[in-house]
Design a protein around this motif. Structure first.
Motif, PDB file in Angstrom:
ATOM      1  N   PRO A  92       0.811  -1.234   0.000  1.00  0.00           N
ATOM      2  CA  PRO A  92       0.000   0.000   0.000  1.00  0.00           C
ATOM      3  C   PRO A  92       0.836   1.272   0.000  1.00  0.00           C
ATOM      4  O   PRO A  92       0.462   2.268  -0.629  1.00  0.00           O
ATOM      5  N   ILE A  93       1.976   1.261   0.714  1.00  0.00           N
ATOM      6  CA  ILE A  93       2.835   2.442   0.747  1.00  0.00           C
ATOM      7  C   ILE A  93       3.395   2.721  -0.648  1.00  0.00           C
ATOM      8  O   ILE A  93       3.402   3.876  -1.124  1.00  0.00           O
ATOM      9  N   LEU A  94       3.855   1.668  -1.334  1.00  0.00           N
ATOM     10  CA  LEU A  94       4.385   1.844  -2.682  1.00  0.00           C
ATOM     11  C   LEU A  94       3.307   2.333  -3.639  1.00  0.00           C
ATOM     12  O   LEU A  94       3.574   3.173  -4.514  1.00  0.00           O
ATOM     13  N   LEU A  95       2.082   1.825  -3.481  1.00  0.00           N
ATOM     14  CA  LEU A  95       0.986   2.265  -4.352  1.00  0.00           C
ATOM     15  C   LEU A  95       0.679   3.749  -4.146  1.00  0.00           C
ATOM     16  O   LEU A  95       0.441   4.489  -5.111  1.00  0.00           O
ATOM     17  N   VAL A  96       0.673   4.182  -2.887  1.00  0.00           N
ATOM     18  CA  VAL A  96       0.401   5.595  -2.608  1.00  0.00           C
ATOM     19  C   VAL A  96       1.472   6.485  -3.227  1.00  0.00           C
ATOM     20  O   VAL A  96       1.169   7.471  -3.909  1.00  0.00           O
ATOM     21  N   VAL A  97       2.740   6.136  -3.003  1.00  0.00           N
ATOM     22  CA  VAL A  97       3.836   6.953  -3.536  1.00  0.00           C
ATOM     23  C   VAL A  97       3.842   6.914  -5.060  1.00  0.00           C
ATOM     24  O   VAL A  97       4.002   7.954  -5.722  1.00  0.00           O
ATOM     25  N   MET A  98       3.646   5.749  -5.624  1.00  0.00           N
ATOM     26  CA  MET A  98       3.686   5.600  -7.085  1.00  0.00           C
ATOM     27  C   MET A  98       2.563   6.385  -7.755  1.00  0.00           C
ATOM     28  O   MET A  98       2.779   7.103  -8.744  1.00  0.00           O
ATOM     29  N   ASN A  99       1.360   6.289  -7.212  1.00  0.00           N
ATOM     30  CA  ASN A  99       0.227   6.977  -7.827  1.00  0.00           C
ATOM     31  C   ASN A  99       0.233   8.479  -7.571  1.00  0.00           C
ATOM     32  O   ASN A  99      -0.486   9.217  -8.250  1.00  0.00           O
ATOM     33  N   SER A 100       1.030   8.931  -6.617  1.00  0.00           N
ATOM     34  CA  SER A 100       1.114  10.372  -6.385  1.00  0.00           C
ATOM     35  C   SER A 100       1.814  11.092  -7.525  1.00  0.00           C
ATOM     36  O   SER A 100       1.719  12.319  -7.632  1.00  0.00           O
ATOM     37  N   PHE A 101       2.514  10.336  -8.381  1.00  0.00           N
ATOM     38  CA  PHE A 101       3.226  10.929  -9.515  1.00  0.00           C
ATOM     39  C   PHE A 101       2.479  10.710 -10.828  1.00  0.00           C
ATOM     40  O   PHE A 101       3.072  10.786 -11.899  1.00  0.00           O
ATOM     41  N   LYS A 102       1.171  10.425 -10.750  1.00  0.00           N
ATOM     42  CA  LYS A 102       0.382  10.170 -11.953  1.00  0.00           C
ATOM     43  C   LYS A 102      -0.687  11.234 -12.137  1.00  0.00           C
ATOM     44  O   LYS A 102      -1.088  11.923 -11.195  1.00  0.00           O
ATOM     45  N   VAL A 103      -1.185  11.310 -13.367  1.00  0.00           N
ATOM     46  CA  VAL A 103      -2.360  12.135 -13.629  1.00  0.00           C
ATOM     47  C   VAL A 103      -3.578  11.421 -13.052  1.00  0.00           C
ATOM     48  O   VAL A 103      -3.560  10.216 -12.800  1.00  0.00           O
ATOM     49  N   ARG A 104      -4.661  12.167 -12.861  1.00  0.00           N
ATOM     50  CA  ARG A 104      -5.847  11.616 -12.198  1.00  0.00           C
ATOM     51  C   ARG A 104      -6.418  10.416 -12.942  1.00  0.00           C
ATOM     52  O   ARG A 104      -6.797   9.413 -12.325  1.00  0.00           O
ATOM     53  N   SER A 105      -6.474  10.491 -14.274  1.00  0.00           N
ATOM     54  CA  SER A 105      -7.055   9.386 -15.041  1.00  0.00           C
ATOM     55  C   SER A 105      -6.258   8.107 -14.877  1.00  0.00           C
ATOM     56  O   SER A 105      -6.822   7.010 -14.835  1.00  0.00           O
ATOM     57  N   ALA A 106      -4.932   8.219 -14.758  1.00  0.00           N
ATOM     58  CA  ALA A 106      -4.091   7.025 -14.609  1.00  0.00           C
ATOM     59  C   ALA A 106      -4.214   6.416 -13.222  1.00  0.00           C
ATOM     60  O   ALA A 106      -4.008   5.211 -13.041  1.00  0.00           O
ATOM     61  N   LYS A 130       0.075  21.453  -6.199  1.00  0.00           N
ATOM     62  CA  LYS A 130      -1.109  21.991  -5.521  1.00  0.00           C
ATOM     63  C   LYS A 130      -0.958  21.947  -4.013  1.00  0.00           C
ATOM     64  O   LYS A 130      -1.419  22.853  -3.310  1.00  0.00           O
ATOM     65  N   VAL A 131      -0.324  20.903  -3.502  1.00  0.00           N
ATOM     66  CA  VAL A 131      -0.116  20.805  -2.060  1.00  0.00           C
ATOM     67  C   VAL A 131       0.702  21.988  -1.558  1.00  0.00           C
ATOM     68  O   VAL A 131       0.381  22.619  -0.540  1.00  0.00           O
ATOM     69  N   GLN A 188     -16.849  16.110   0.429  1.00  0.00           N
ATOM     70  CA  GLN A 188     -18.017  15.227   0.494  1.00  0.00           C
ATOM     71  C   GLN A 188     -18.398  14.716  -0.894  1.00  0.00           C
ATOM     72  O   GLN A 188     -18.832  13.580  -1.042  1.00  0.00           O
ATOM     73  N   TYR A 189     -18.203  15.554  -1.900  1.00  0.00           N
ATOM     74  CA  TYR A 189     -18.608  15.178  -3.250  1.00  0.00           C
ATOM     75  C   TYR A 189     -17.418  15.062  -4.205  1.00  0.00           C
ATOM     76  O   TYR A 189     -17.454  14.286  -5.147  1.00  0.00           O
ATOM     77  N   ILE A 190     -16.361  15.828  -3.980  1.00  0.00           N
ATOM     78  CA  ILE A 190     -15.198  15.815  -4.859  1.00  0.00           C
ATOM     79  C   ILE A 190     -13.949  15.674  -4.000  1.00  0.00           C
ATOM     80  O   ILE A 190     -13.777  16.380  -3.005  1.00  0.00           O
ATOM     81  N   THR A 191     -13.064  14.765  -4.398  1.00  0.00           N
ATOM     82  CA  THR A 191     -11.797  14.556  -3.706  1.00  0.00           C
ATOM     83  C   THR A 191     -10.652  14.736  -4.687  1.00  0.00           C
ATOM     84  O   THR A 191     -10.653  14.128  -5.761  1.00  0.00           O
ATOM     85  N   ASP A 192      -9.699  15.579  -4.332  1.00  0.00           N
ATOM     86  CA  ASP A 192      -8.520  15.807  -5.171  1.00  0.00           C
ATOM     87  C   ASP A 192      -7.496  14.723  -4.844  1.00  0.00           C
ATOM     88  O   ASP A 192      -6.628  14.905  -3.984  1.00  0.00           O
ATOM     89  N   TRP A 193      -7.594  13.599  -5.555  1.00  0.00           N
ATOM     90  CA  TRP A 193      -6.756  12.453  -5.229  1.00  0.00           C
ATOM     91  C   TRP A 193      -5.285  12.702  -5.518  1.00  0.00           C
ATOM     92  O   TRP A 193      -4.418  12.143  -4.829  1.00  0.00           O
ATOM     93  N   ASN A 194      -4.949  13.516  -6.505  1.00  0.00           N
ATOM     94  CA  ASN A 194      -3.543  13.835  -6.750  1.00  0.00           C
ATOM     95  C   ASN A 194      -2.925  14.506  -5.522  1.00  0.00           C
ATOM     96  O   ASN A 194      -1.826  14.139  -5.083  1.00  0.00           O
ATOM     97  N   SER A 195      -3.635  15.472  -4.966  1.00  0.00           N
ATOM     98  CA  SER A 195      -3.124  16.179  -3.797  1.00  0.00           C
ATOM     99  C   SER A 195      -3.136  15.291  -2.557  1.00  0.00           C
ATOM    100  O   SER A 195      -2.207  15.351  -1.741  1.00  0.00           O
ATOM    101  N   VAL A 196      -4.170  14.475  -2.406  1.00  0.00           N
ATOM    102  CA  VAL A 196      -4.240  13.578  -1.250  1.00  0.00           C
ATOM    103  C   VAL A 196      -3.062  12.604  -1.245  1.00  0.00           C
ATOM    104  O   VAL A 196      -2.378  12.432  -0.228  1.00  0.00           O
TER     105      VAL A 196
END
Length: 277
Positions: free
Chosen positions: A26-40, A61-62, A237-245
């Motif tokens: 899970p840690i690798l997935l979080v770090v890896m996906n933090s460097f992707k565009v939202r669609s990916a 953005k952060v 509640q309705y929109i989450t900025d997953w790139n920033s998270v």
């Protein structure tokens, strides 16, 4: 090595590998996906970023839209000061309860051990009321006091067991030479507690750094928010900025990983002390 021993060893290693994958994956997935565009992130979450999907939008953005450096510094201050106080007071209390026998010492040790069994969150309402009465609401001091109270019982319990393993002859020899009790503790006993101190440090740092509950109820301004609470502003509640998270979470994970790597050898020595004679 017999066939049975090899099979047992293989089984143990397979279990450890599976656990490592579950813990690190899970840690690798979080770090890896933090460097992707939202669609990916949603289209191919298990794939590493490539030239088409690589993006630093979350990190940009952060830093641009939040007070991440303030959150980071608050978390560092609260965590390091709490850890230092827990280690200092915990070691001194463990030394007193182990070395000096007095009326009520057993009852006091039992009372402190109750702190391990009773979650501190059960007293959240009383803690909030006390902090408001003392004028400490929305301050880092309130968090530090709570975390010190939370970490002391476990610290005293672990360090007491290690102090009992320190040869009594060392302490008696120092006393025969006229060494004061404070110097015996800090110069004779404390250096021998390095594995135990590293163990307590890790067990203290991780819950404090990851805690969301007490920053949520005891702090209310950006100037006192911690990293874990600061990440919540990107969750809607309705929109989450997953790139920033994911970017903020990746940055929050880094200090804990670094501290664990630095203290890992002492931590393992502390956990296995006494297992092999």
């Amino acid at each position: 090595m017999t066939v049975e021993q090899r099979a047992r060893s293989l089984g143990v290693h397979l279990v450890l590998i599976a656990y490592s994958v579950l813990a690190v994956g899970p840690i690798l997935l979080v770090v890896m996906n933090s460097f992707k565009v939202r669609s990916a992130i949603f289209g191919s979450p298990l794939a590493p970023p490539d030239a088409a999907t690589f993006s630093l939008a979350g990190y940009e953005k952060v830093f641009r839209s939040s007070h991440i450096l303030t959150y980071y510094s608050n978390s560092l201050i609260v965590t390091l000061v709490s850890m230092a106080l827990v280690l200092l007071f915990g070691a001194m209390a463990a030394w007193a309860l182990t070395e000096y026998r007095f009326r009520g010492s057993t009852a006091l040790a039992l009372f402190l051990s109750i702190g391990i069994m009773v979650p501190i969150r059960l007293g959240s309402v009383a803690i909030l009321s006390m902090m408001r009465s003392a004028g400490l609401n929305d301050t880092l001091t309130a968090l530090i006091l709570v975390y010190v109270a939370q970490g002391l019982p476990m610290s005293i319990f672990i360090l007491s067991e290690f102090i009992q393993q320190v040869p009594k002859d060392l302490r008696d020899a120092a006393r025969c030479d006229g060494v004061p009790e404070t110097r015996i503790f800090f110069e004779v006993v404390a250096p021998l507690l390095r594995p135990a101190i590293a163990t307590v440090a890790v067990f203290t740092i991780v819950p404090i750094w990851n805690d969301l509950w007490f920053p949520l109820i005891l702090t209310s301004s950006d100037s006192t928010h911690t990293v874990t609470l600061g990440v919540q502003q990107f969750l809607g509640q309705y929109i989450t900025d997953w790139n920033s998270v994911l970017a903020a979470l990746s940055m929050a994970i880094l200090p804990v990983v670094v501290i664990y790597v630095i203290l890992s050898r002492q931590l393992i020595a502390g956990l296995t002390s006494g297992a092999v004679k």
